[in-house]
Design an enzyme around this catalytic site. Structure first.
Site, mmCIF file in Angstrom:
data_model
loop_
_atom_site.group_PDB
_atom_site.id
_atom_site.type_symbol
_atom_site.label_atom_id
_atom_site.label_comp_id
_atom_site.label_asym_id
_atom_site.label_seq_id
_atom_site.Cartn_x
_atom_site.Cartn_y
_atom_site.Cartn_z
ATOM 1 N N ILE A 60 -7.133 7.785 -0.634
ATOM 2 C CA ILE A 60 -6.886 6.352 -0.770
ATOM 3 C C ILE A 60 -7.747 5.689 0.296
ATOM 4 C CG2 ILE A 60 -4.810 6.508 0.705
ATOM 5 C CD1 ILE A 60 -3.683 4.092 -0.846
ATOM 6 N N SER A 61 -8.562 4.737 -0.114
ATOM 7 C CA SER A 61 -9.562 4.156 0.784
ATOM 8 C C SER A 61 -8.918 3.415 1.947
ATOM 9 C CB SER A 61 -10.473 3.194 0.023
ATOM 10 O OG SER A 61 -11.305 3.890 -0.862
ATOM 11 N N GLN A 62 -9.652 3.358 3.043
ATOM 12 C CA GLN A 62 -9.273 2.562 4.207
ATOM 13 C C GLN A 62 -9.125 1.104 3.777
ATOM 14 O OE1 GLN A 62 -12.311 2.823 7.188
ATOM 15 N NE2 GLN A 62 -11.337 1.371 8.575
ATOM 16 N N PRO A 63 -8.069 0.410 4.198
ATOM 17 C CA PRO A 63 -7.902 -0.995 3.808
ATOM 18 C C PRO A 63 -9.119 -1.866 4.124
ATOM 19 C CG PRO A 63 -5.860 -0.179 4.717
ATOM 20 C CD PRO A 63 -6.875 0.915 4.912
ATOM 21 N N ARG A 117 0.826 -1.217 0.000
ATOM 22 C CA ARG A 117 0.000 0.000 0.000
ATOM 23 C C ARG A 117 0.863 1.271 0.000
ATOM 24 N NH1 ARG A 117 -3.559 2.887 4.337
ATOM 25 N NH2 ARG A 117 -5.350 3.655 3.137
#
Length: 216
Positions: free
Chosen positions: A65-68, A39
């Site tokens: 960037i989206s949360q995992p 990431r």
């Protein structure tokens, strides 16, 4: 491109995968994909130290960037099978795209309407050797009719309404996973059961940046 993936990064990913399991992600292929994709390659340099914190972070063009967990949750809802043709609406940083590509045997198409992000991420894919079938600059609300139908469509921005074009571009049995709402969104999955019939199910509240229409 000098993109390192140190033992420290790999250890941080293992901890992240463990956390996602504790939060309820059960799909082993999805967990493996998250554990495989660095990431930190998709984060802005100044935020790289936070790459494996389970939070969203800002990237270019006022996007995130989206949360995992969100990436894993949406990907799990798609119920992907080897050979599936997948359309991603909202390329963004490219992290979600990379997770999809890490799942074996998918044909991945991705659309981004922010030109700054489109150019930056398309270049990053080339430098990293990542090969989606197509990376397109365009209006996600319109989907990708010339490549339809798709077995799965994932929308990575909040839509105020479900774009009819996306539903129409699903195969019979195809899945659309989309966050729907204004300020907060409800994660929603549509499964196409017939020419004009869909099964709809919701999966709780999330918060995304808005899905914007393309402007010339």
């Amino acid at each position: 491109m000098n993109k390192t993936d140190s033992a420290k990064h790999q250890g941080q990913r293992r901890q992240l995968v463990k956390l996602l399991e504790e939060k309820g992600i059960q799909n082993k292929e999805v967990l493996t994909a998250v554990g495989t994709v660095p990431r930190h390659w998709f984060m802005d340099t100044g935020l790289e130290a936070y790459s494996y914190v389970d939070k969203a972070y800002p990237i270019a063009a006022d996007q995130t960037i989206s949360q995992p967990y969100t990436v894993a949750f949406q990907t799990q809802l798609l119920e992907l099978q080897k050979g599936d043709k997948v359309l991603e609406i909202g390329t963004g940083s490219g992290y979600q795209t990379a997770v999809l590509l890490a799942l074996e045997g998918l044909k991945v198409y991705t659309v981004e309407r922010q030109q700054q992000l489109f150019k930056k991420t398309a270049l990053l894919f080339k430098k990293l050797g990542l090969q989606p079938k197509k990376v397109i600059f365009g209006d996600g609300y319109q989907g990708l009719p010339d490549q339809a139908p798709f077995d799965a469509i994932i929308v990575t921005a909040g839509a105020t309404e479900v774009p009819k074009a996306l539903l129409e571009q699903l195969t019979i049995g195809g899945r659309l996973v989309i966050p729907v709402g204004e300020k907060d969104q409800i994660m929603t999955r549509y499964i196409r059961t017939g020419e004009k019939s869909f099964d709809r199910k919701t999966f709780g509240n999330f918060r995304f940046v808005p899905l914007l229409k393309y402007k010339n």
